[in-house]
Design a protein around this motif. Structure first.
Motif, short mmCIF file in Angstrom:
data_model
loop_
_atom_site.label_atom_id
_atom_site.label_comp_id
_atom_site.label_asym_id
_atom_site.label_seq_id
_atom_site.Cartn_x
_atom_site.Cartn_y
_atom_site.Cartn_z
N VAL A 143 -6.78 10.57 2.79
CA VAL A 143 -8.02 10.84 2.06
C VAL A 143 -8.70 12.09 2.62
O VAL A 143 -9.18 12.94 1.87
CB VAL A 143 -8.97 9.62 2.11
CG1 VAL A 143 -10.35 9.97 1.58
CG2 VAL A 143 -8.39 8.46 1.33
N LEU A 169 -8.50 7.24 -2.02
CA LEU A 169 -9.72 6.63 -1.50
C LEU A 169 -9.79 5.16 -1.89
O LEU A 169 -10.11 4.30 -1.07
CB LEU A 169 -10.95 7.37 -2.00
CG LEU A 169 -12.31 6.79 -1.59
CD1 LEU A 169 -12.47 6.82 -0.08
CD2 LEU A 169 -13.44 7.53 -2.28
N LEU A 170 -9.47 4.86 -3.14
CA LEU A 170 -9.49 3.46 -3.57
C LEU A 170 -8.45 2.63 -2.82
O LEU A 170 -8.73 1.49 -2.44
CB LEU A 170 -9.26 3.39 -5.09
CG LEU A 170 -10.37 3.97 -5.95
CD1 LEU A 170 -9.97 3.96 -7.42
CD2 LEU A 170 -11.67 3.23 -5.73
N GLY A 194 -6.50 6.58 5.50
CA GLY A 194 -7.73 7.32 5.80
C GLY A 194 -7.46 8.79 6.06
O GLY A 194 -8.20 9.67 5.61
N ARG A 217 -5.14 3.25 8.75
CA ARG A 217 -5.46 4.57 9.29
C ARG A 217 -4.75 5.69 8.55
O ARG A 217 -5.32 6.74 8.28
CB ARG A 217 -5.13 4.63 10.77
CG ARG A 217 -6.10 3.86 11.62
CD ARG A 217 -5.82 4.08 13.09
NE ARG A 217 -6.75 3.31 13.88
CZ ARG A 217 -6.45 2.22 14.54
NH1 ARG A 217 -5.20 1.77 14.53
NH2 ARG A 217 -7.36 1.57 15.22
N GLN A 231 0.82 -1.21 0.00
CA GLN A 231 0.00 0.00 0.00
C GLN A 231 0.86 1.26 0.00
O GLN A 231 0.50 2.26 -0.63
CB GLN A 231 -1.01 0.02 1.15
CG GLN A 231 -0.43 -0.08 2.53
CD GLN A 231 -0.39 -1.49 3.05
OE1 GLN A 231 -0.27 -2.45 2.29
NE2 GLN A 231 -0.48 -1.64 4.35
N SER A 261 -7.38 3.31 0.16
CA SER A 261 -7.87 3.23 1.53
C SER A 261 -8.95 2.16 1.66
O SER A 261 -8.99 1.42 2.66
CB SER A 261 -8.42 4.59 1.96
OG SER A 261 -8.91 4.53 3.26
N LEU A 262 -9.81 2.06 0.68
CA LEU A 262 -10.84 1.02 0.71
C LEU A 262 -10.23 -0.37 0.55
O LEU A 262 -10.69 -1.34 1.14
CB LEU A 262 -11.88 1.26 -0.39
CG LEU A 262 -12.77 2.48 -0.20
CD1 LEU A 262 -13.63 2.71 -1.43
CD2 LEU A 262 -13.63 2.33 1.04
N ARG A 263 -9.18 -0.47 -0.24
CA ARG A 263 -8.54 -1.77 -0.47
C ARG A 263 -7.74 -2.25 0.73
O ARG A 263 -7.81 -3.40 1.11
CB ARG A 263 -7.62 -1.65 -1.69
CG ARG A 263 -6.68 -2.80 -1.88
CD ARG A 263 -6.93 -3.52 -3.16
NE ARG A 263 -5.87 -4.45 -3.45
CZ ARG A 263 -5.99 -5.76 -3.24
NH1 ARG A 263 -7.09 -6.25 -2.74
NH2 ARG A 263 -5.00 -6.57 -3.54
N TYR A 264 -6.97 -1.34 1.34
CA TYR A 264 -6.05 -1.76 2.39
C TYR A 264 -6.51 -1.39 3.80
O TYR A 264 -5.99 -1.93 4.76
CB TYR A 264 -4.65 -1.17 2.14
CG TYR A 264 -4.03 -1.70 0.88
CD1 TYR A 264 -3.58 -3.01 0.80
CD2 TYR A 264 -3.90 -0.90 -0.24
CE1 TYR A 264 -3.01 -3.51 -0.35
CE2 TYR A 264 -3.33 -1.38 -1.41
CZ TYR A 264 -2.90 -2.69 -1.46
OH TYR A 264 -2.33 -3.17 -2.60
N ALA A 265 -7.43 -0.46 3.93
CA ALA A 265 -8.04 -0.09 5.22
C ALA A 265 -7.01 0.18 6.32
O ALA A 265 -7.03 -0.44 7.38
CB ALA A 265 -9.03 -1.16 5.68
#
Length: 143
Positions: free
Chosen positions: A88, A73-74, A85, A82, A30, A76-80
Motif C-alpha cells: 500500500v 488498501l482494502l 501494508g 505487513r 490474501q 490490507s485492512l481485511r487481512y492486516a
C-alpha cells in the motif's frame, strides 16, 4: 532502444507470471487476492497502452494506479499483514508519481521510468514475500 523495451516488457510479464503462479500455488487467500488484483491491473495497463491519445492515457494510468492502491488498501485492512501494508505504501508512491507528472504536465522522463519500475518491482517482491511466509506457515502447521 526498441529491443530494450521489448526485453523489459518480457521481464515484466515473467515476474508477474512467477508472482501470480506462486500466489495461486503456495499462497494463502490474501496472496491469491493480491495476485488477481495485480494481474488485472497489469492487463489494464496493457490495454491502456493501446490508446492513441497520450494526454488521455496519463489519466488512465493514474486511475489504474489509484484502483490498485485502493484494492491493496482494502486487502490490507481485511487481512492486516505487513507485506500488504508495504505494498500500500509503495502504491501510494506510485500514485503520487503519476499525479505529480499529470498535474505538472511533465513528460515522462528517466526518473519517472526508474521510480515506476522500482515500485512495481517492490510490489511483486512484497507479493512473493507474502507467498513465502504463507508457505512457511503452512509447513509449520503441518508438523
Amino acid at each position: 532502444m526498441f529491443a530494450y523495451l521489448q526485453l523489459l516488457f518480457l521481464v515484466d510479464w515473467l515476474l508477474i507470471a512467477v508472482a501470480c503462479f506462486g500466489a495461486w500455488r503456495w499462497g494463502a487467500r490474501q496472496e491469491r487476492h493480491a495476485a488477481a488484483l495485480v494481474l488485472a491491473i497489469f492487463v489494464g495497463f496493457i490495454l491502456a497502452s493501446l490508446i492513441r491519445d497520450k494526454e488521455f492515457i496519463r489519466g488512465v494510468y493514474l486511475t489504474l494506479d489509484g484502483l490498485l492502491a485502493l484494492g491493496l488498501l482494502l486487502l490490507s485492512l481485511r487481512y492486516a499483514t505487513r507485506w500488504l501494508g508495504v505494498t500500500v505504501l509503495l502504491q501510494g508512491v506510485q500514485f503520487s508519481l503519476h499525479a505529480y507528472y499529470l498535474v505538472a504536465a511533465r513528460r515522462y522522463d528517466n526518473f519517472y521510468i526508474l521510480v515506476n519500475n522500482l515500485v512495481s518491482l517492490g510490489v511483486l517482491i512484497c507479493l512473493l514475500t507474502g507467498v513465502a511466509l504463507a508457505w512457511r506457515a503452512r509447513r509449520r502447521a503441518a508438523k
